[in-house]
Design a protein around this motif. Structure first.
Motif, short mmCIF file in Angstrom:
data_model
loop_
_atom_site.label_atom_id
_atom_site.label_comp_id
_atom_site.label_asym_id
_atom_site.label_seq_id
_atom_site.Cartn_x
_atom_site.Cartn_y
_atom_site.Cartn_z
N HIS A 56 0.85 -1.19 0.00
CA HIS A 56 0.00 0.00 0.00
C HIS A 56 0.88 1.24 0.00
O HIS A 56 2.02 1.21 0.46
CB HIS A 56 -0.96 0.01 1.18
N ASP A 60 5.51 4.85 5.28
CA ASP A 60 6.48 3.89 5.81
C ASP A 60 6.60 2.66 4.91
O ASP A 60 7.19 1.65 5.31
CB ASP A 60 6.11 3.49 7.25
N HIS A 61 6.02 2.74 3.70
CA HIS A 61 6.10 1.62 2.76
C HIS A 61 6.58 2.06 1.39
O HIS A 61 7.13 1.25 0.63
CB HIS A 61 4.74 0.92 2.64
N ASP A 156 -0.26 -4.07 6.13
CA ASP A 156 -0.76 -3.53 7.40
C ASP A 156 -2.22 -3.88 7.65
O ASP A 156 -2.90 -3.19 8.43
CB ASP A 156 -0.60 -2.00 7.43
N HIS A 203 4.65 -4.63 9.87
CA HIS A 203 5.23 -4.28 11.17
C HIS A 203 5.08 -5.47 12.12
O HIS A 203 3.96 -5.92 12.35
CB HIS A 203 4.53 -3.06 11.77
ZN LIG Z 1 2.85 0.66 7.82
#
Ligand SMILES: [Zn+2]
Length: 222
Positions: A56, A60-61, A156, A203
């Protein structure tokens, strides 16, 4: 880089399992934050890479996605509904809930946009995996599933550790990073029906206890 299954590797993260990046055959899945670009490029050096895909388009990706695609000259693959945000990261912050943590992450972690060469849809092949649409945490969130040995990369849709303290344990992603938590729980139920044997998260550490995974999802509210 650590091998987790046939053709499946996890890049070394710091701290370990905080923000995960995987290699499925020669396809890089996710690219952490923009601050991780140099480390990811170094770890991929000398390895065959054929494409880079996202679970996605969140900060943070997709942080190092542009750097990876430029450095290795590989195409960028993103779920249909997240493709626009991957190309124009201003949309990433706009599509997050209006919460200061979400906006802080968007400001500090988001990487440059990059042209999306292929928009992913349910049933598409990515390396030896199939794409599954799992919207909710983002509109175009996808998971990658390999039925032959039950390996699932779910981004996530769920976390297997707290994203701040890193204390392990299954949980849903925080609502303030998740535009549609109810839809995300529906996506989690779709994945639990697969009864995966190895679950890899954006994560947290890998989970190999199928029953624990399925029971957790079945205990979620509607
Ligand atoms: Zn994330």
């Amino acid at each position: 880089m650590k091998q987790l299954a046939d053709g499946v590797w996890q890049l070394a993260g710091f701290p370990p399992n905080a923000i995960n990046v995987f290699l499925l055959d020669a396809v890089l899945i996710d690219a952490s934050t923009r601050c991780s670009a140099r480390k990811i490029l170094k770890e991929l050096e000398g390895r065959p890479l054929s494409a880079h895909a996202l679970t996605h388009a969140h900060p943070d990706h997709q942080g190092a996605s542009h750097a990876v695609c430029e450095r290795f000259g590989v195409p960028f693959w993103v779920g249909e509904q997240d493709a626009e945000a991957a190309e124009n990261p201003k949309l990433i912050g706009e599509r997050q809930p209006d919460h200061f943590m979400a906006q802080l992450f968007a400001k500090t972690m988001t990487g440059p946009g990059h042209h999306v060469d292929r928009r992913l849809h349910e049933g598409d092949d990515v390396a030896s995996f199939k794409v599954i649409d799992v919207p909710g945490h983002s509109a175009g969130h996808v998971a990658f599933w390999r039925e032959s040995d039950g390996v699932l990369v779910l981004g996530d849709v769920l976390n297997s550790a707290d994203v701040y303290t890193l204390i392990p344990g299954l949980r849903t992603p925080k609502d303030y990073f998740t535009p549609d938590p109810a839809e995300n729980r529906r996506s989690a139920r779709k994945l639990a029906l697969l009864e995966p044997k190895l679950v890899l998260f954006g994560h947290g550490p890998p989970v190999t206890d199928t029953k624990k995974f399925v029971d957790f999802v079945n205990g979620l509210p509607d």
